[in-house]
Write a protein that holds these residues in place. Structure first.
Motif, PDB file in Angstrom:
ATOM      1  N   GLU A 164      -0.259  -4.629  -4.819  1.00 24.18           N
ATOM      2  CA  GLU A 164       0.603  -4.528  -3.634  1.00 24.18           C
ATOM      3  C   GLU A 164       2.030  -4.969  -3.955  1.00 24.18           C
ATOM      4  OE1 GLU A 164       0.898  -6.715   0.718  1.00 24.18           O
ATOM      5  OE2 GLU A 164      -1.059  -6.569  -0.246  1.00 24.18           O
ATOM      6  N   ARG A 165       2.155  -6.078  -4.680  1.00 26.58           N
ATOM      7  CA  ARG A 165       3.475  -6.595  -5.039  1.00 26.58           C
ATOM      8  C   ARG A 165       4.200  -5.608  -5.970  1.00 26.58           C
ATOM      9  NH1 ARG A 165       8.022  -8.249  -4.034  1.00 26.58           N
ATOM     10  NH2 ARG A 165       8.998  -9.695  -5.457  1.00 26.58           N
ATOM     11  N   ARG A 201       3.910  -2.392  -5.942  1.00 24.38           N
ATOM     12  CA  ARG A 201       4.406  -1.288  -5.113  1.00 24.38           C
ATOM     13  C   ARG A 201       5.669  -1.696  -4.351  1.00 24.38           C
ATOM     14  NH1 ARG A 201       0.868   2.504  -5.965  1.00 24.38           N
ATOM     15  NH2 ARG A 201      -1.361   2.115  -6.046  1.00 24.38           N
ATOM     16  N   GLU A 202       5.708  -2.954  -3.872  1.00 23.04           N
ATOM     17  CA  GLU A 202       6.914  -3.445  -3.184  1.00 23.04           C
ATOM     18  C   GLU A 202       8.102  -3.451  -4.141  1.00 23.04           C
ATOM     19  OE1 GLU A 202       6.327  -7.317  -1.459  1.00 23.04           O
ATOM     20  OE2 GLU A 202       4.467  -6.691  -0.483  1.00 23.04           O
ATOM     21  N   ILE A 203       7.870  -3.921  -5.366  1.00 22.69           N
ATOM     22  CA  ILE A 203       8.947  -3.980  -6.368  1.00 22.69           C
ATOM     23  C   ILE A 203       9.441  -2.572  -6.681  1.00 22.69           C
ATOM     24  CG2 ILE A 203       9.475  -4.541  -8.769  1.00 22.69           C
ATOM     25  CD1 ILE A 203       7.598  -6.965  -8.471  1.00 22.69           C
ATOM     26  N   LYS A 245       9.365  -0.001  -4.732  1.00 22.93           N
ATOM     27  CA  LYS A 245      10.177   0.456  -3.585  1.00 22.93           C
ATOM     28  C   LYS A 245      11.596  -0.084  -3.696  1.00 22.93           C
ATOM     29  CE  LYS A 245       6.779   1.077   0.079  1.00 22.93           C
ATOM     30  NZ  LYS A 245       6.208   0.495   1.288  1.00 22.93           N
ATOM     31  N   SER A 246      11.726  -1.375  -4.035  1.00 18.56           N
ATOM     32  CA  SER A 246      13.070  -1.956  -4.135  1.00 18.56           C
ATOM     33  C   SER A 246      13.832  -1.350  -5.319  1.00 18.56           C
ATOM     34  CB  SER A 246      13.021  -3.480  -4.222  1.00 18.56           C
ATOM     35  OG  SER A 246      12.445  -3.903  -5.422  1.00 18.56           O
TER      36      SER A 246
END
Length: 183
Positions: free
Chosen positions: A106-107, A109-111, A113-114
């Motif tokens: 999950e983390r 995928r967040e990274i 995105k950023s």
């Protein structure tokens, strides 16, 4: 003939800024660049950590910060906590250790995105530079300082430059995404 060199330099600087942003992205392994934007209150002066301490990678996921002035240990620890980089500093009285936790899916995928947002922001900046260049050259045409042919030539060169830098940004973004997802 119109000069596009200064616009090329601006575009190169934009790519450089993007590379710095990517360097500061936490990828699950120790990277001193995550500390670049953290300022410590050092006798009333905001000072970057790398100017106050030796920063080294002792293991793949451990960053060691060894201040040259031991009295600044608490200030550095406080600045790291305040910066909210997602890592709790461990202070043993001599050095501060930052242990980077392994990334969850999950983390990651967040990274990613950023990372894509940074890439898109850089491309917007490149296009803005292109627009400024085009406006400048159109003004020169209006003032009859360049011919219609020169304007068309220059617009094509500026567009080619823009395309080149946008491709470079896409490549950097894809490379960083691959690095994050492979960790």
């Amino acid at each position: 003939m119109a000069d596009i060199a200064k616009y090329k330099v601006k575009m190169q600087k934009t790519v450089g800024v993007l590379e710095n942003e990517f360097a500061a992205v936490r990828a699950g392994r120790a990277n001193p660049a995550v500390l670049d934007k953290i300022l410590v209150d050092y006798y009333g002066t905001p000072t970057p950590i790398n100017q106050m301490a030796a920063i080294s990678v002792s293991e793949a996921r451990v960053l060691v910060i060894q201040p040259w002035d031991a009295s600044t240990l608490k200030s550095i620890e406080k600045a790291i906590n305040t910066a909210d980089i997602g890592i709790n500093p461990q202070n043993d009285g001599r050095v501060i250790r930052l242990v980077f936790p392994p990334l969850t899916e999950e983390r990651r995928r967040e990274i990613v995105k950023s990372i894509h947002k940074f890439g898109e922001d850089a491309k917007v900046a490149i296009r803005s530079i292109r627009r400024d260049a085009m406006d400048t050259f159109k003004d020169l045409k209006k003032k009859s300082e360049i011919t219609e042919d020169d304007l068309k030539d220059t617009e094509k060169k500026v567009q080619d430059l823009t395309d080149k830098f946008c491709k470079e940004i896409d490549a950097l973004t894809a490379e960083k995404e691959k690095e994050i997802m492979a960790v």
